[in-house]
Design a protein around this motif. Structure first.
Motif, PDB file in Angstrom:
ATOM      1  N   GLU A 201     -60.167  39.164  60.944  1.00 19.44           N
ATOM      2  CA  GLU A 201     -58.842  39.261  59.737  1.00 19.44           C
ATOM      3  C   GLU A 201     -59.234  40.616  58.899  1.00 19.44           C
ATOM      4  OE1 GLU A 201     -57.736  35.015  60.097  1.00 19.44           O
ATOM      5  OE2 GLU A 201     -56.951  35.147  60.957  1.00 19.44           O
ATOM      6  N   LEU A 202     -58.662  40.567  58.116  1.00 22.60           N
ATOM      7  CA  LEU A 202     -58.744  41.591  56.815  1.00 22.60           C
ATOM      8  C   LEU A 202     -58.959  40.587  55.577  1.00 22.60           C
ATOM      9  CD1 LEU A 202     -56.630  44.340  56.987  1.00 22.60           C
ATOM     10  CD2 LEU A 202     -58.431  44.292  57.694  1.00 22.60           C
ATOM     11  N   ALA A 203     -60.089  40.434  54.534  1.00 26.83           N
ATOM     12  CA  ALA A 203     -59.830  39.922  53.734  1.00 26.83           C
ATOM     13  C   ALA A 203     -58.337  40.131  52.916  1.00 26.83           C
ATOM     14  CB  ALA A 203     -60.864  40.364  52.637  1.00 26.83           C
ATOM     15  N   LEU A 204     -57.423  39.210  52.705  1.00 23.36           N
ATOM     16  CA  LEU A 204     -56.196  39.686  52.107  1.00 23.36           C
ATOM     17  C   LEU A 204     -56.735  39.695  50.161  1.00 23.36           C
ATOM     18  CD1 LEU A 204     -54.125  36.262  53.003  1.00 23.36           C
ATOM     19  CD2 LEU A 204     -53.964  38.763  54.311  1.00 23.36           C
ATOM     20  N   ASN A 205     -55.632  40.344  50.191  1.00 25.46           N
ATOM     21  CA  ASN A 205     -55.639  40.683  48.076  1.00 25.46           C
ATOM     22  C   ASN A 205     -55.084  39.187  47.876  1.00 25.46           C
ATOM     23  OD1 ASN A 205     -52.805  41.323  48.248  1.00 25.46           O
ATOM     24  ND2 ASN A 205     -52.752  43.663  48.946  1.00 25.46           N
ATOM     25  N   GLY A 229     -41.554  42.169  50.165  1.00 25.57           N
ATOM     26  CA  GLY A 229     -42.862  42.772  50.103  1.00 25.57           C
ATOM     27  C   GLY A 229     -42.660  44.037  50.223  1.00 25.57           C
ATOM     28  N   VAL A 230     -42.977  45.012  48.641  1.00 23.54           N
ATOM     29  CA  VAL A 230     -43.016  46.549  49.481  1.00 23.54           C
ATOM     30  C   VAL A 230     -43.597  47.205  50.574  1.00 23.54           C
ATOM     31  CG1 VAL A 230     -42.639  46.229  46.747  1.00 23.54           C
ATOM     32  CG2 VAL A 230     -44.592  46.866  48.217  1.00 23.54           C
ATOM     33  N   THR A 231     -43.206  48.031  51.319  1.00 23.52           N
ATOM     34  CA  THR A 231     -43.342  48.623  52.023  1.00 23.52           C
ATOM     35  C   THR A 231     -45.014  48.948  52.085  1.00 23.52           C
ATOM     36  OG1 THR A 231     -43.074  51.148  51.928  1.00 23.52           O
ATOM     37  CG2 THR A 231     -41.407  49.920  53.089  1.00 23.52           C
ATOM     38  N   GLY A 232     -45.436  49.099  53.376  1.00 21.27           N
ATOM     39  CA  GLY A 232     -47.316  48.746  53.286  1.00 21.27           C
ATOM     40  C   GLY A 232     -48.181  47.872  51.604  1.00 21.27           C
ATOM     41  N   SER A 233     -46.877  46.720  52.363  1.00 17.64           N
ATOM     42  CA  SER A 233     -47.970  46.041  51.161  1.00 17.64           C
ATOM     43  C   SER A 233     -48.847  44.892  52.472  1.00 17.64           C
ATOM     44  CB  SER A 233     -46.801  45.377  50.327  1.00 17.64           C
ATOM     45  OG  SER A 233     -45.898  44.191  50.791  1.00 17.64           O
ATOM     46  N   GLY A 234     -48.705  44.919  53.244  1.00 22.74           N
ATOM     47  CA  GLY A 234     -49.440  43.808  54.033  1.00 22.74           C
ATOM     48  C   GLY A 234     -48.940  42.385  54.555  1.00 22.74           C
ATOM     49  N   LYS A 235     -47.710  42.892  54.774  1.00 21.57           N
ATOM     50  CA  LYS A 235     -46.402  41.733  55.481  1.00 21.57           C
ATOM     51  C   LYS A 235     -47.186  41.593  56.891  1.00 21.57           C
ATOM     52  CE  LYS A 235     -42.746  43.751  54.872  1.00 21.57           C
ATOM     53  NZ  LYS A 235     -43.227  44.597  54.200  1.00 21.57           N
ATOM     54  N   THR A 236     -47.251  42.329  57.651  1.00 21.36           N
ATOM     55  CA  THR A 236     -47.623  42.356  59.147  1.00 21.36           C
ATOM     56  C   THR A 236     -48.822  41.040  59.110  1.00 21.36           C
ATOM     57  OG1 THR A 236     -46.384  44.475  59.487  1.00 21.36           O
ATOM     58  CG2 THR A 236     -48.007  43.830  61.135  1.00 21.36           C
ATOM     59  N   GLU A 237     -49.909  41.732  57.873  1.00 25.94           N
ATOM     60  CA  GLU A 237     -51.440  40.931  58.639  1.00 25.94           C
ATOM     61  C   GLU A 237     -51.439  39.629  57.781  1.00 25.94           C
ATOM     62  OE1 GLU A 237     -54.475  42.230  59.305  1.00 25.94           O
ATOM     63  OE2 GLU A 237     -55.146  40.459  58.908  1.00 25.94           O
ATOM     64  N   VAL A 238     -49.892  39.194  56.950  1.00 28.09           N
ATOM     65  CA  VAL A 238     -49.565  38.384  55.919  1.00 28.09           C
ATOM     66  C   VAL A 238     -49.166  36.939  57.152  1.00 28.09           C
ATOM     67  CG1 VAL A 238     -48.247  36.622  54.848  1.00 28.09           C
ATOM     68  CG2 VAL A 238     -49.386  38.657  54.041  1.00 28.09           C
ATOM     69  N   ARG A 385     -49.663  47.821  47.631  1.00 29.82           N
ATOM     70  CA  ARG A 385     -49.433  48.339  48.757  1.00 29.82           C
ATOM     71  C   ARG A 385     -50.900  47.693  48.736  1.00 29.82           C
ATOM     72  NH1 ARG A 385     -47.274  53.944  49.631  1.00 29.82           N
ATOM     73  NH2 ARG A 385     -44.831  53.611  50.990  1.00 29.82           N
ATOM     74  N   ALA A 386     -51.545  47.060  50.173  1.00 34.29           N
ATOM     75  CA  ALA A 386     -52.078  47.197  50.581  1.00 34.29           C
ATOM     76  C   ALA A 386     -52.815  47.965  51.096  1.00 34.29           C
ATOM     77  CB  ALA A 386     -52.157  46.123  51.596  1.00 34.29           C
ATOM     78  N   GLY A 387     -54.975  47.359  50.613  1.00 35.02           N
ATOM     79  CA  GLY A 387     -55.464  48.945  50.989  1.00 35.02           C
ATOM     80  C   GLY A 387     -55.791  49.863  49.713  1.00 35.02           C
ATOM     81  N   GLY A 388     -55.012  49.632  49.112  1.00 35.36           N
ATOM     82  CA  GLY A 388     -54.547  50.683  47.859  1.00 35.36           C
ATOM     83  C   GLY A 388     -54.394  51.869  47.370  1.00 35.36           C
TER      84      GLY A 388
HETATM   85  P1  ADP Z   1     -46.276  46.142  55.836  1.00 38.49           P
HETATM   86  O1  ADP Z   1     -46.140  45.343  57.490  1.00 38.49           O
HETATM   87  O2  ADP Z   1     -45.827  45.032  54.843  1.00 38.49           O
HETATM   88  O3  ADP Z   1     -45.283  47.493  56.193  1.00 38.49           O
HETATM   89  P2  ADP Z   1     -49.212  45.851  57.324  1.00 38.49           P
HETATM   90  O4  ADP Z   1     -49.663  44.874  57.400  1.00 38.49           O
HETATM   91  O5  ADP Z   1     -48.528  47.005  57.837  1.00 38.49           O
HETATM   92  O6  ADP Z   1     -48.384  46.270  55.146  1.00 38.49           O
HETATM   93  O7  ADP Z   1     -50.363  46.635  56.184  1.00 38.49           O
HETATM   94  C1  ADP Z   1     -49.955  48.031  55.794  1.00 38.49           C
HETATM   95  C2  ADP Z   1     -51.544  48.851  55.668  1.00 38.49           C
HETATM   96  O8  ADP Z   1     -52.326  48.054  54.162  1.00 38.49           O
HETATM   97  C3  ADP Z   1     -52.263  48.718  57.625  1.00 38.49           C
HETATM   98  O9  ADP Z   1     -52.604  49.748  57.712  1.00 38.49           O
HETATM   99  C4  ADP Z   1     -52.961  47.124  57.311  1.00 38.49           C
HETATM  100  O10 ADP Z   1     -53.716  47.022  58.538  1.00 38.49           O
HETATM  101  C5  ADP Z   1     -53.732  47.422  55.931  1.00 38.49           C
HETATM  102  N1  ADP Z   1     -53.668  46.088  54.765  1.00 38.49           N
HETATM  103  C6  ADP Z   1     -53.007  45.323  54.889  1.00 38.49           C
HETATM  104  N2  ADP Z   1     -53.536  44.136  54.516  1.00 38.49           N
HETATM  105  C7  ADP Z   1     -55.080  44.606  54.225  1.00 38.49           C
HETATM  106  C8  ADP Z   1     -55.618  44.275  53.405  1.00 38.49           C
HETATM  107  N3  ADP Z   1     -55.656  43.088  52.909  1.00 38.49           N
HETATM  108  N4  ADP Z   1     -56.959  45.332  52.696  1.00 38.49           N
HETATM  109  C9  ADP Z   1     -56.970  46.392  53.354  1.00 38.49           C
HETATM  110  N5  ADP Z   1     -56.198  46.443  53.959  1.00 38.49           N
HETATM  111  C10 ADP Z   1     -54.892  46.025  54.658  1.00 38.49           C
END
Ligand code: ADP
Ligand code: ZN
Ligand code: ZN
Length: 739
Positions: A201-205, A229-238, A385-388
């Motif tokens: 799993e990615l380290a959550l911000n 969560g804004v687009t690309g904020s890492g909702k799917t990771e959550v 946004r996640a990942g900067g």
């Molecule tokens: P959303 O569902 O909000 O659009 P995603 O979960 O698809 O966002 O995440 C967008 C991108 O950021 C993906 O490439 C994902 O792998 C990456 N990402 C998500 N969470 C993290 C994290 N904690 N650290 C690094 N990258 C992340």
């Protein structure tokens, strides 16, 4: 002793139950609510669901028919889902039998056993020997017996041909009791062993972690969360990390996604992450696969269920969590038959089953934001946004009095050229398929009107066709004007096909990829297009809202919205919300990786307050503004709507029916002394004629739900009896989203 009467829900539009006697020889104890029975119905046999037992019937006993067959030993649905169906039928004022039809896989509606598929296996009988003397003069049977003996677990019936085993020989061996047959379920339930994770799993911000912890703390009981969560904020990771918790606790997760989102990308993320059994339920799954997935979920043999709208009704043995991704998406609302909203029913289901539910979106619906403000949902925000990656920058490009070349202005052309020259990709968004929305005679003003609708036919140049997007009518485009016979017919306006053609001419050195329902209709076409995009070379993508959802295009740094104005002056009060969601979602495709993205919006209304708010302060500021406008106008979510629609072949007929309906409703309001309800209409539908029928509608608006529903329940019984109702097709839409 009183007779037992079975009260069944049958697949019929009538909002009532039907009475039957138990099937001959059936023990009363077997007749539990929720089991299916096959019954005679008119001249047909249908499958009904037992709702309740009674000791008397309005129907004279001599006229009651016995049911033919009991189909289930156990109720088909867990009690909570059974109650959900009852509730949905009530709430949406729909026939219960038909509600079950929408909720159950088609094969179950047809009476198929609700058990995992069995397969027959051929095995050596106890004590049988390959050199049995009875086979001395039967070489083929001897061979067959030898082959079977080589398979200690038996040979599945479906593999007989492959092993060149002859059916007749086997039958003879069966008679001699040298072979036996064993029925077993086809896919042996695999227990789970080892880790649930295939990748780490990615380290959550910090924002993700706060959201994750809040929801994790809520696992095990009902609670609703709005993950904004804004687009690309890492909702799917959550979601993925929450699901891991759920799996580790021995429970199942149900994930709903919008129809159009079922790109391979979404599924791949779940498959890559989990060593788990994933059941898929969406429109391209066939009936048998659907039933198998449904059964696997019900029997606890699927760990994760992913599906579109109707997957909401999938029973789960050990439900742990419900996730509704892109909760604002319109495809969660069914637009025919049982007009349910999957998100709203999912909330109810979560409460019934005592589960947490997560609604996720970058652009939450105004309804959900309102519920969050009212404290019904816990609001969790991801603002970065996640990942900067940087958020995209917005520019409103005023195209008043600027010439447009197939919908593309000069400054936009320059921006595109720059982006491509920098080796990056461009996404051009235009929510209109085809070449041009209409064909016009420059001489006399003739327009390519659909003969069956109050709408223009769209020119599809590639197929040399005029198509009506409302009724499917297709014609060859005329070469001369049908009205004045001149040859000056011109396409007016631009669709994706035209934008594609024009961009190809303007930027001949770069590939132009069109992505819309037409270009992706072929199987595998979508994957091929994504393959090209993912190679990362500079190119232009032109597409409709298909492009807006869920995709991840790391090399796109410029998003162009060709026309944002439609949403700003539509008659439908939800149009601006939808436009804002689309713009933000499309914009969200830009700059998801290292290079920052920008978004150029062409508009004639560059100073429109909603557009200014959206582009300068973002979606949430827009949503607050839009919510305060709704409050002032008394529109949903600050009031509740129901829409009675009617359509008929003769002009005026639908309105006549609605006039009568309106009269009945007025009387009922009086009789039942219900306040706070307004009847608006009847009025012709926004597109009065469609597919050859004239359409009209009557809107009910109520300050609160309860009186509105009391009115509707009494009203529908009367509407079913209106003589004028036979000649018209009518339907009631509770909480309509298209007006
Ligand atoms: P959303 O569902 O909000 O659009 P995603 O979960 O698809 O966002 O995440 C967008 C991108 O950021 C993906 O490439 C994902 O792998 C990456 N990402 C998500 N969470 C993290 C994290 N904690 N650290 C690094 N990258 C992340
Ligand atoms: Zn003409
Ligand atoms: Zn038409």
């Amino acid at each position: 002793m009183p007779t037992t009467i079975l009260r069944l829900a049958l697949p019929s539009p009538l909002r009532r139950l039907f009475d039957y006697l138990p099937p001959a020889g059936c023990a009363t104890a077997a007749l539990q609510p929720g089991v299916r029975l096959r019954v005679p119905f008119g001249r047909r046999e249908v499958v009904g669901v037992l709702v309740e037992l009674a000791d008397h019937s309005e129907v004279p006993e001599a006229k009651l028919k016995p049911a033919l067959e009991l189909l289930d030993r156990q109720p088909l649905l867990p009690a909570a889902l059974f109650r959900l169906c009852l509730w949905a039928a009530q709430y949406y004022q729909h026939s219960l039998g038909d509600t079950f039809s929408w909720a159950l896989p088609v094969l179950l509606r047809q009476g198929e056993p609700a058990e995992a598929r069995q397969e027959r296996f051929w095995l050596l009988a106890e004590g049988a020997r390959a050199d049995d003397p009875r086979l001395a003069r039967a070489p083929r049977q001897r061979e067959a017996l030898k082959t079977i003996a080589q398979h200690p677990h038996g040979v599945p019936h479906s593999l007989l041909g492959k092993l060149q085993l002859n059916r007749d020989s086997l039958e003879l061996l069966l008679e001699k009791r040298l072979l036996r047959i064993d029925s077993r379920r086809l896919s042996q339930p695999r227990g789970h062993s080892g880790s649930w994770l295939l990748q780490s799993e990615l380290a959550l911000n910090s924002e993700q972690r706060a959201a994750f912890e809040a929801i994790r703390a809520g696992l095990g009981g009902f609670q609703a969360f709005l993950l904004a969560g804004v687009t690309g904020s890492g909702k799917t990771e959550v979601y993925l990390q929450l699901i891991h918790q759920v799996l580790a606790a021995g429970k199942q997760a149900l994930v709903l996604i919008p129809e159009i989102n079922l790109g391979p990308q979404t599924l791949a993320r779940f498959e890559q992450r989990f060593n788990a059994r994933i059941a898929l339920l969406h429109s391209s799954v066939n009936d048998r696969e659907r039933l198998d997935a449904w059964l696997a979920a019900r029997d606890g043999e699927a760990d994760i269920v992913i599906g579109t709208r109707s997957a909401l009704f999938t029973p789960l043995k050990n439900p742990g969590l419900i996730i509704i991704d892109e909760e604002h998406d319109a495809s969660y609302k069914q637009q025919e038959g049982l007009r349910y909203h999957a998100r709203d029913l999912a909330l109810l289901r979560a409460r019934e089953e005592n589960l947490p539910i997560v609604l996720g979106s970058a652009t939450p619906s105004l309804e959900s934001l309102h519920n969050a403000h009212a404290g019904r949902y816990a609001l969790l925000k991801l603002t970065r946004r996640a990942g900067g990656a940087q958020p995209p920058r917005f520019l409103r490009l005023d195209v008043k009095s600027r010439p447009l070349d197939s919908g593309i202005s000069g400054p936009l052309q320059q921006a595109i050229a720059q982006t491509l020259a920098a080796g990056q990709q461009v996404l051009v968004f235009l929510n209109r398929r085809g070449f041009a929305p209409t064909l016009l005679c420059h001489d006399c003003g003739w327009l390519s009107q659909c003969p069956r609708c109050d709408a223009r036919m769209t020119l599809h140049q590639r197929h040399h066709e005029l198509r009506c997007h409302h009724c499917g009518h297709v014609e060859r485009p005329p070469s001369n004007c049908p009205q004045c016979a001149k040859v000056d017919l011109r396409p007016v306006g631009a669709g994706t096909e035209r934008a594609e053609e024009r961009l190809g001419i303007l930027f001949p050195d770069y590939p132009v990829l069109r992505i819309d329902r037409d270009s992706t209709a072929r199987k595998g076409a979508m994957e091929q297009l994504f393959g090209t995009i993912n190679r990362g070379e500079p190119c232009l993508l032109v597409g409709t809202q298909m492009l807006a959802k869920g995709h991840h295009f790391p090399r796109v740094t410029l998003v162009a919205v060709l026309d944002a104005d439609g949403g700003l002056f539509s008659a439908d009060f939800r149009a601006s919300e939808r436009m804002a969601q689309l713009i933000v979602q499309v914009a969200g495709r830009a700059g998801r990786a290292e290079e920052p993205g920008r978004v150029i919006i062409q508009t004639h209304l560059a100073d429109h307050p909603l557009l200014v708010q959206l582009t300068e302060q973002g979606y949430f500021a827009f949503a607050e503004q839009a919510l305060s406008e709704r409050r002032a106008a008394g529109l949903p979510p600050f009031s509740h709507l129901a829409l009675l629609r009617a359509e008929a072949h003769r002009p005026g007929q639908a309105e006549e029916f609605l006039d009568q309906a309106c009269g009945l409703a007025e009387r009922l309001l009086d009789e039942l002394q219900l306040g706070g309800i307004e009847l608006l209409g009847p009025v012709p539908a926004p597109m009065e004629r469609r597919a050859g029928r004239y359409r009209a509608q009557l809107l009910l608006q109520g300050n609160s739900r309860a009186p509105l529903h009391r009115l509707m329940s009494a009203w529908l019984v009367q509407l079913e009896q209106l003589p004028g109702g036979r000649a018209v097709r009518w339907s009631l839409d509770v909480d309509p989203i298209d007006l």
